[in-house]
Design a protein around this motif. Sequence first.
Motif, PDB file in Angstrom:
ATOM      1  N   LEU A  87       0.822  -1.215   0.000  1.00  0.00           N
ATOM      2  CA  LEU A  87       0.000   0.000   0.000  1.00  0.00           C
ATOM      3  C   LEU A  87       0.855   1.264   0.000  1.00  0.00           C
ATOM      4  O   LEU A  87       0.512   2.251  -0.662  1.00  0.00           O
ATOM      5  CB  LEU A  87      -0.938   0.017   1.203  1.00  0.00           C
ATOM      6  CG  LEU A  87      -2.091  -0.971   1.157  1.00  0.00           C
ATOM      7  CD1 LEU A  87      -2.882  -0.911   2.456  1.00  0.00           C
ATOM      8  CD2 LEU A  87      -2.992  -0.690  -0.039  1.00  0.00           C
TER       9      LEU A  87
ATOM     10  N   ASN B 272       0.394   3.771  -3.068  1.00  0.00           N
ATOM     11  CA  ASN B 272      -0.053   5.124  -2.767  1.00  0.00           C
ATOM     12  C   ASN B 272       0.996   6.156  -3.170  1.00  0.00           C
ATOM     13  O   ASN B 272       0.667   7.223  -3.706  1.00  0.00           O
ATOM     14  CB  ASN B 272      -0.394   5.258  -1.282  1.00  0.00           C
ATOM     15  CG  ASN B 272      -1.036   6.582  -0.972  1.00  0.00           C
ATOM     16  OD1 ASN B 272      -2.134   6.874  -1.435  1.00  0.00           O
ATOM     17  ND2 ASN B 272      -0.337   7.420  -0.217  1.00  0.00           N
TER      18      ASN B 272
ATOM     19  N   MET C 266      -3.960  -2.624  -8.808  1.00  0.00           N
ATOM     20  CA  MET C 266      -3.315  -3.758  -8.154  1.00  0.00           C
ATOM     21  C   MET C 266      -3.751  -5.020  -8.907  1.00  0.00           C
ATOM     22  O   MET C 266      -4.876  -5.488  -8.742  1.00  0.00           O
ATOM     23  CB  MET C 266      -3.722  -3.848  -6.681  1.00  0.00           C
ATOM     24  CG  MET C 266      -3.524  -2.575  -5.871  1.00  0.00           C
ATOM     25  SD  MET C 266      -1.819  -2.147  -5.577  1.00  0.00           S
ATOM     26  CE  MET C 266      -1.417  -3.221  -4.237  1.00  0.00           C
TER      27      MET C 266
ATOM     28  N   VAL D 292      -7.169  -7.631  -1.310  1.00  0.00           N
ATOM     29  CA  VAL D 292      -6.742  -6.395  -1.989  1.00  0.00           C
ATOM     30  C   VAL D 292      -7.887  -5.390  -1.994  1.00  0.00           C
ATOM     31  O   VAL D 292      -7.683  -4.200  -1.755  1.00  0.00           O
ATOM     32  CB  VAL D 292      -6.225  -6.686  -3.424  1.00  0.00           C
ATOM     33  CG1 VAL D 292      -5.982  -5.398  -4.191  1.00  0.00           C
ATOM     34  CG2 VAL D 292      -4.946  -7.525  -3.360  1.00  0.00           C
TER      35      VAL D 292
ATOM     36  N   THR E 122      -7.715  -1.651  -0.146  1.00  0.00           N
ATOM     37  CA  THR E 122      -7.667  -0.440  -0.978  1.00  0.00           C
ATOM     38  C   THR E 122      -8.949   0.393  -0.931  1.00  0.00           C
ATOM     39  O   THR E 122      -9.031   1.411  -1.615  1.00  0.00           O
ATOM     40  CB  THR E 122      -7.358  -0.809  -2.448  1.00  0.00           C
ATOM     41  OG1 THR E 122      -8.365  -1.714  -2.942  1.00  0.00           O
ATOM     42  CG2 THR E 122      -5.980  -1.452  -2.578  1.00  0.00           C
TER      43      THR E 122
ATOM     44  N   TYR F  45      -8.609   4.189  -0.646  1.00  0.00           N
ATOM     45  CA  TYR F  45      -7.636   4.824  -1.554  1.00  0.00           C
ATOM     46  C   TYR F  45      -8.278   4.968  -2.926  1.00  0.00           C
ATOM     47  O   TYR F  45      -8.236   4.030  -3.734  1.00  0.00           O
ATOM     48  CB  TYR F  45      -6.361   3.974  -1.650  1.00  0.00           C
ATOM     49  CG  TYR F  45      -5.647   3.785  -0.339  1.00  0.00           C
ATOM     50  CD1 TYR F  45      -4.631   4.652   0.038  1.00  0.00           C
ATOM     51  CD2 TYR F  45      -5.981   2.741   0.522  1.00  0.00           C
ATOM     52  CE1 TYR F  45      -3.965   4.485   1.249  1.00  0.00           C
ATOM     53  CE2 TYR F  45      -5.321   2.569   1.734  1.00  0.00           C
ATOM     54  CZ  TYR F  45      -4.317   3.444   2.083  1.00  0.00           C
ATOM     55  OH  TYR F  45      -3.666   3.270   3.277  1.00  0.00           O
TER      56      TYR F  45
ATOM     57  N   ILE G 158      -6.346   3.889  -6.066  1.00  0.00           N
ATOM     58  CA  ILE G 158      -5.818   2.516  -6.126  1.00  0.00           C
ATOM     59  C   ILE G 158      -6.987   1.555  -6.308  1.00  0.00           C
ATOM     60  O   ILE G 158      -7.924   1.554  -5.513  1.00  0.00           O
ATOM     61  CB  ILE G 158      -5.021   2.162  -4.852  1.00  0.00           C
ATOM     62  CG1 ILE G 158      -3.894   3.169  -4.623  1.00  0.00           C
ATOM     63  CG2 ILE G 158      -4.457   0.744  -4.958  1.00  0.00           C
ATOM     64  CD1 ILE G 158      -3.157   2.993  -3.302  1.00  0.00           C
ATOM     65  N   LYS G 159      -6.926   0.747  -7.370  1.00  0.00           N
ATOM     66  CA  LYS G 159      -8.039  -0.150  -7.709  1.00  0.00           C
ATOM     67  C   LYS G 159      -7.576  -1.605  -7.737  1.00  0.00           C
ATOM     68  O   LYS G 159      -6.546  -1.913  -8.345  1.00  0.00           O
ATOM     69  CB  LYS G 159      -8.588   0.179  -9.111  1.00  0.00           C
ATOM     70  CG  LYS G 159      -8.830   1.647  -9.389  1.00  0.00           C
ATOM     71  CD  LYS G 159     -10.085   2.135  -8.748  1.00  0.00           C
ATOM     72  CE  LYS G 159     -10.358   3.577  -9.158  1.00  0.00           C
ATOM     73  NZ  LYS G 159     -11.235   4.265  -8.285  1.00  0.00           N
TER      74      LYS G 159
END
Length: 193
Positions: A18, A22, A35, A59, A63, A66, A69-70
């Motif tokens: 992470l 990030n 991801m 995952v 996430t 965030y 972040i996918k």
Amino acid sequence: MKIGLYFGTFNPIHVGHLIIANHMAEHSDLDEVWMMVTPHNPLKKKNTLLEDHHRLEMVYLATQNYPKIKPSDFEFKLPQPNYTVNTLVYLEEKYPQHEFALIMGEDNLKSLPKWKNYEVLLQNYTLYVYPRITSDLEKSNLIEHPNVHLIDAPIVEISATFIRNNIKIGKNIQPLIPEKVWQYIDHNLFYKK
């Protein structure tokens, strides 16, 4: 949109993953980081791998907070084993509006010549490389390639193998894993055997 692809088995995803994802999303020209949960890395043994849907769920849990972040299960639908060069062909067909780049550690850059058609990757994609502490101080000769960009990201040396081994022997590793991921692992008794 420029998408950074961060491939991994994420077995399990941990705070090191992470921090890197990030950092790439916030401190580079990438718009998002995907991801890419890999069903099976051809360079790794599969016997310690949790089922795909469990690793994807972890995952997803990690996430949620965030927005850049996918989690992605894109490789689940592709022929096995997965080769990055093939995945990129499929991604470009499905998402022609996006530009894709690769995110990898210095250790992966050193092993890149072992990857299938690695020259194609180097020629056609930008590689965002984050630092790793390596046992030998020798740098990859690919570091000078114009498509390789060293990113001044935090050096994070947390290993999923270390996490799995310590769960197995009953050690508390909670600080190394996002809370929701730890709850999921603990509830399902993962990595205990």
